[in-house]
Design a protein around this motif. Sequence first.
Motif, PDB file in Angstrom:
ATOM      1  N   MET A  56       0.863  -1.183   0.000  1.00 19.43           N
ATOM      2  CA  MET A  56       0.000   0.000   0.000  1.00 19.43           C
ATOM      3  C   MET A  56       0.899   1.232   0.000  1.00 19.43           C
ATOM      4  SD  MET A  56      -2.908   1.082   2.760  1.00 19.43           S
ATOM      5  CE  MET A  56      -4.255   0.123   2.150  1.00 19.43           C
ATOM      6  N   GLY A  57       0.614   2.136  -0.926  1.00 25.40           N
ATOM      7  CA  GLY A  57       1.431   3.333  -1.058  1.00 25.40           C
ATOM      8  C   GLY A  57       1.178   4.325   0.055  1.00 25.40           C
ATOM      9  N   LEU A  58       2.113   5.230   0.199  1.00 23.45           N
ATOM     10  CA  LEU A  58       2.003   6.252   1.240  1.00 23.45           C
ATOM     11  C   LEU A  58       0.762   7.116   1.039  1.00 23.45           C
ATOM     12  CD1 LEU A  58       3.277   7.602   3.695  1.00 23.45           C
ATOM     13  CD2 LEU A  58       4.554   9.054   2.124  1.00 23.45           C
ATOM     14  N   SER A  59       0.423   7.418  -0.208  1.00 19.91           N
ATOM     15  CA  SER A  59      -0.743   8.268  -0.455  1.00 19.91           C
ATOM     16  C   SER A  59      -2.032   7.579  -0.010  1.00 19.91           C
ATOM     17  CB  SER A  59      -0.830   8.642  -1.930  1.00 19.91           C
ATOM     18  OG  SER A  59      -0.932   7.485  -2.729  1.00 19.91           O
ATOM     19  N   LYS A  60      -2.097   6.255  -0.168  1.00 17.07           N
ATOM     20  CA  LYS A  60      -3.294   5.537   0.277  1.00 17.07           C
ATOM     21  C   LYS A  60      -3.374   5.488   1.798  1.00 17.07           C
ATOM     22  CE  LYS A  60      -3.794   2.824  -3.883  1.00 17.07           C
ATOM     23  NZ  LYS A  60      -3.800   1.503  -4.495  1.00 17.07           N
ATOM     24  N   ILE A  61      -2.232   5.375   2.464  1.00 15.81           N
ATOM     25  CA  ILE A  61      -2.215   5.379   3.934  1.00 15.81           C
ATOM     26  C   ILE A  61      -2.677   6.734   4.458  1.00 15.81           C
ATOM     27  CG2 ILE A  61      -0.706   5.259   5.962  1.00 15.81           C
ATOM     28  CD1 ILE A  61       0.962   3.198   4.397  1.00 15.81           C
ATOM     29  N   VAL A  62      -2.180   7.806   3.868  1.00 17.25           N
ATOM     30  CA  VAL A  62      -2.593   9.155   4.266  1.00 17.25           C
ATOM     31  C   VAL A  62      -4.084   9.350   3.994  1.00 17.25           C
ATOM     32  CG1 VAL A  62      -2.289  11.605   3.750  1.00 17.25           C
ATOM     33  CG2 VAL A  62      -0.298  10.134   3.997  1.00 17.25           C
ATOM     34  N   PHE A  63      -4.568   8.796   2.888  1.00 18.53           N
ATOM     35  CA  PHE A  63      -5.987   8.898   2.546  1.00 18.53           C
ATOM     36  C   PHE A  63      -6.848   8.220   3.612  1.00 18.53           C
ATOM     37  CE2 PHE A  63      -9.641   7.054   0.168  1.00 18.53           C
ATOM     38  CZ  PHE A  63     -10.289   8.240  -0.070  1.00 18.53           C
ATOM     39  N   VAL A  64      -6.457   7.033   4.048  1.00 20.35           N
ATOM     40  CA  VAL A  64      -7.216   6.311   5.071  1.00 20.35           C
ATOM     41  C   VAL A  64      -7.188   7.064   6.394  1.00 20.35           C
ATOM     42  CG1 VAL A  64      -7.248   4.188   6.450  1.00 20.35           C
ATOM     43  CG2 VAL A  64      -6.922   4.056   3.984  1.00 20.35           C
ATOM     44  N   ILE A  65      -6.043   7.609   6.770  1.00 21.74           N
ATOM     45  CA  ILE A  65      -5.952   8.389   8.012  1.00 21.74           C
ATOM     46  C   ILE A  65      -6.831   9.634   7.922  1.00 21.74           C
ATOM     47  CG2 ILE A  65      -4.387   9.796   9.416  1.00 21.74           C
ATOM     48  CD1 ILE A  65      -2.221   7.700   8.785  1.00 21.74           C
TER      49      ILE A  65
END
Length: 64
Positions: A1-10
């Motif tokens: 999972m990319g960093l942008s997807k992690i930030v999106f979930v947060i």
Amino acid sequence: MGLSKIVFVISIMASFLMLVASVIAFVIQDIGYFWMMFILMVVSILQNISVYKHISTTDEPIKS
């Protein structure tokens, strides 16, 4: 999972917490805090939509 997807979930979780804070402020009749949290929640949701559109159209990772 990319960093942008992690930030999106947060960011989605933060929007949900703002919704909870808005409901609590409304229940305890703190109208100023309610409107502040409500406006921040709407702005956060609009940002999430923008980020989702960017993530869904960009399948390739950014090369540095």
